[in-house]
Motif scaffolding. Structure first.
Motif, PDB file in Angstrom:
ATOM      1  N   LEU A  96      64.206  34.673  46.015  1.00  0.00           N
ATOM      2  CA  LEU A  96      64.306  34.880  44.569  1.00  0.00           C
ATOM      3  C   LEU A  96      65.301  35.987  44.234  1.00  0.00           C
ATOM      4  O   LEU A  96      66.107  35.851  43.314  1.00  0.00           O
ATOM      5  N   MET A  97      65.264  37.075  44.998  1.00  0.00           N
ATOM      6  CA  MET A  97      66.166  38.193  44.718  1.00  0.00           C
ATOM      7  C   MET A  97      67.612  37.830  45.031  1.00  0.00           C
ATOM      8  O   MET A  97      68.518  38.062  44.215  1.00  0.00           O
ATOM      9  N   ASN A  98      67.841  37.239  46.208  1.00  0.00           N
ATOM     10  CA  ASN A  98      69.212  36.922  46.586  1.00  0.00           C
ATOM     11  C   ASN A  98      69.794  35.784  45.758  1.00  0.00           C
ATOM     12  O   ASN A  98      71.011  35.698  45.579  1.00  0.00           O
ATOM     13  N   SER A  99      68.930  34.911  45.242  1.00  0.00           N
ATOM     14  CA  SER A  99      69.410  33.786  44.436  1.00  0.00           C
ATOM     15  C   SER A  99      69.742  34.193  43.005  1.00  0.00           C
ATOM     16  O   SER A  99      70.456  33.466  42.314  1.00  0.00           O
ATOM     17  N   THR A 100      69.246  35.338  42.577  1.00  0.00           N
ATOM     18  CA  THR A 100      69.489  35.793  41.200  1.00  0.00           C
ATOM     19  C   THR A 100      70.541  36.903  41.198  1.00  0.00           C
ATOM     20  O   THR A 100      71.716  36.645  40.932  1.00  0.00           O
ATOM     21  N   ILE A 101      70.124  38.103  41.523  1.00  0.00           N
ATOM     22  CA  ILE A 101      71.075  39.214  41.485  1.00  0.00           C
ATOM     23  C   ILE A 101      72.035  39.182  42.675  1.00  0.00           C
ATOM     24  O   ILE A 101      72.997  39.956  42.710  1.00  0.00           O
ATOM     25  N   GLY A 102      71.775  38.297  43.620  1.00  0.00           N
ATOM     26  CA  GLY A 102      72.659  38.165  44.781  1.00  0.00           C
ATOM     27  C   GLY A 102      73.663  37.044  44.631  1.00  0.00           C
ATOM     28  O   GLY A 102      74.240  36.609  45.637  1.00  0.00           O
ATOM     29  N   PHE A 103      73.882  36.573  43.381  1.00  0.00           N
ATOM     30  CA  PHE A 103      74.897  35.549  43.117  1.00  0.00           C
ATOM     31  C   PHE A 103      74.669  34.301  43.968  1.00  0.00           C
ATOM     32  O   PHE A 103      75.516  33.898  44.760  1.00  0.00           O
ATOM     33  N   PRO A 109      71.228  41.455  48.483  1.00  0.00           N
ATOM     34  CA  PRO A 109      70.612  42.673  47.960  1.00  0.00           C
ATOM     35  C   PRO A 109      69.207  42.906  48.488  1.00  0.00           C
ATOM     36  O   PRO A 109      68.724  44.043  48.505  1.00  0.00           O
ATOM     37  N   ALA A 110      68.514  41.844  48.931  1.00  0.00           N
ATOM     38  CA  ALA A 110      67.157  42.010  49.449  1.00  0.00           C
ATOM     39  C   ALA A 110      67.140  42.971  50.635  1.00  0.00           C
ATOM     40  O   ALA A 110      66.280  43.849  50.731  1.00  0.00           O
ATOM     41  N   SER A 111      68.109  42.817  51.533  1.00  0.00           N
ATOM     42  CA  SER A 111      68.177  43.736  52.673  1.00  0.00           C
ATOM     43  C   SER A 111      68.551  45.142  52.213  1.00  0.00           C
ATOM     44  O   SER A 111      68.069  46.143  52.762  1.00  0.00           O
ATOM     45  N   ASP A 112      69.417  45.236  51.202  1.00  0.00           N
ATOM     46  CA  ASP A 112      69.794  46.553  50.679  1.00  0.00           C
ATOM     47  C   ASP A 112      68.590  47.276  50.083  1.00  0.00           C
ATOM     48  O   ASP A 112      68.529  48.502  50.123  1.00  0.00           O
ATOM     49  N   PHE A 113      67.644  46.515  49.543  1.00  0.00           N
ATOM     50  CA  PHE A 113      66.430  47.109  48.979  1.00  0.00           C
ATOM     51  C   PHE A 113      65.331  47.275  50.017  1.00  0.00           C
ATOM     52  O   PHE A 113      64.205  47.634  49.671  1.00  0.00           O
ATOM     53  N   GLY A 114      65.624  47.007  51.263  1.00  0.00           N
ATOM     54  CA  GLY A 114      64.668  47.250  52.338  1.00  0.00           C
ATOM     55  C   GLY A 114      63.691  46.123  52.598  1.00  0.00           C
ATOM     56  O   GLY A 114      62.706  46.322  53.317  1.00  0.00           O
TER      57      GLY A 114
END
Length: 245
Positions: A96-103, A109-114
């Motif tokens: 969900l995170m990478n598909s939205t704010i991760g273009f 970004p999921a890995s960047d957020f830990g």
């Protein structure tokens, strides 16, 4: 699927208790291995080297992120089947995170957020359910596997709408993305792969050894005693047949 699993060859007790690979189909496997070597030598290896040499690393990383992100829903489903709700939630959250704010997965970004990367497959699910790995087999184009993992590959591919759309093959975006990801891995680790496939005295035996040990370690974790890193021993020689008398 159940018929295929029930038909899996079962090793004799003395084979199961030793380090000898259970490979009753070795003659056929070696023929497939030679076919895979020919495909790699003529097509996959030069294409992979050209891809990694021509495509800038940041773009290549983005394509790999995109392919990995497409596999997250399948990972979440398999973790759910395995009874691991935490890991299922992590995979779904990453998707969900990478598909939205991760273009759409081009960024990570999921890995960047830990949020840790998780990975599994239906072969691992079958292992959790208690199915034995069966005999070692080498699949055309795909490479080393076992009877259990071969069933897992089939189920993962044909049950994922992101990778299998029989009515519109152009929609099989996951299939193409995985192909690009494998191309990237073949190009980036070309020296290591070439040493195994083309510089070993018996590339089939070495490939079988490395695959089985790493796959068993992946499924059993640190608690298992089946994994032996072939590169941890200074005396390991990739040019030597590990099963030679």
């Amino acid at each position: 699927m159940l018929v295929a699993l029930s038909a899996c060859a079962v090793p004799e007790p003395d084979v199961r208790s030793s380090d000898t690979p259970f490979d009753p189909f070795e003659a056929n496997n070696r023929n497939v291995h030679q076919f895979n070597l020919a495909v790699d030598r003529m097509l996959f290896r030069p294409a992979a080297k050209g891809y990694t040499n021509l495509v800038p690393d940041p773009i290549e990383d983005s394509f790999n992120n995109f392919a990995a992100n497409l596999s997250e829903p399948g990972d979440a489903a398999n973790f759910l089947f395995q009874g691991d709700l935490r890991q299922a939630g992590i995979s779904l959250g990453r998707f969900l995170m990478n598909s939205t704010i991760g273009f759409f997965g081009l960024a990570n970004p999921a890995s960047d957020f830990g949020i840790p990367e998780t990975e599994t497959d239906f072969g691992a699910t079958l292992a959790v359910w208690g199915f034995s790995e069966g005999a070692y087999i080498e699949l055309p184009f795909f490479g080393p596997s076992t009877q259990r993992d071969a069933v897992g590959v089939f189920v993962d591919f044909f049950t994922n709408p992101l990778t299998f759309a029989p009515q519109r093959p152009v929609d099989n975006i996951g299939f193409y993305a995985e192909g690009v990801e494998r191309l990237s891995a073949r190009g980036r680790f070309s020296d290591t792969i070439d040493s195994i496939l083309y510089e070993s005295a018996d590339s089939y035996a070495v490939s079988r050894l490395i695959f089985l040990q790493n796959r068993r370690f992946e499924l059993e974790g640190n608690s298992g005693d089946t994994y032996v890193d072939p590169y941890a021993n200074d005396s390991f020689d990739p040019y030597e047949d590990p099963y030679a008398e």
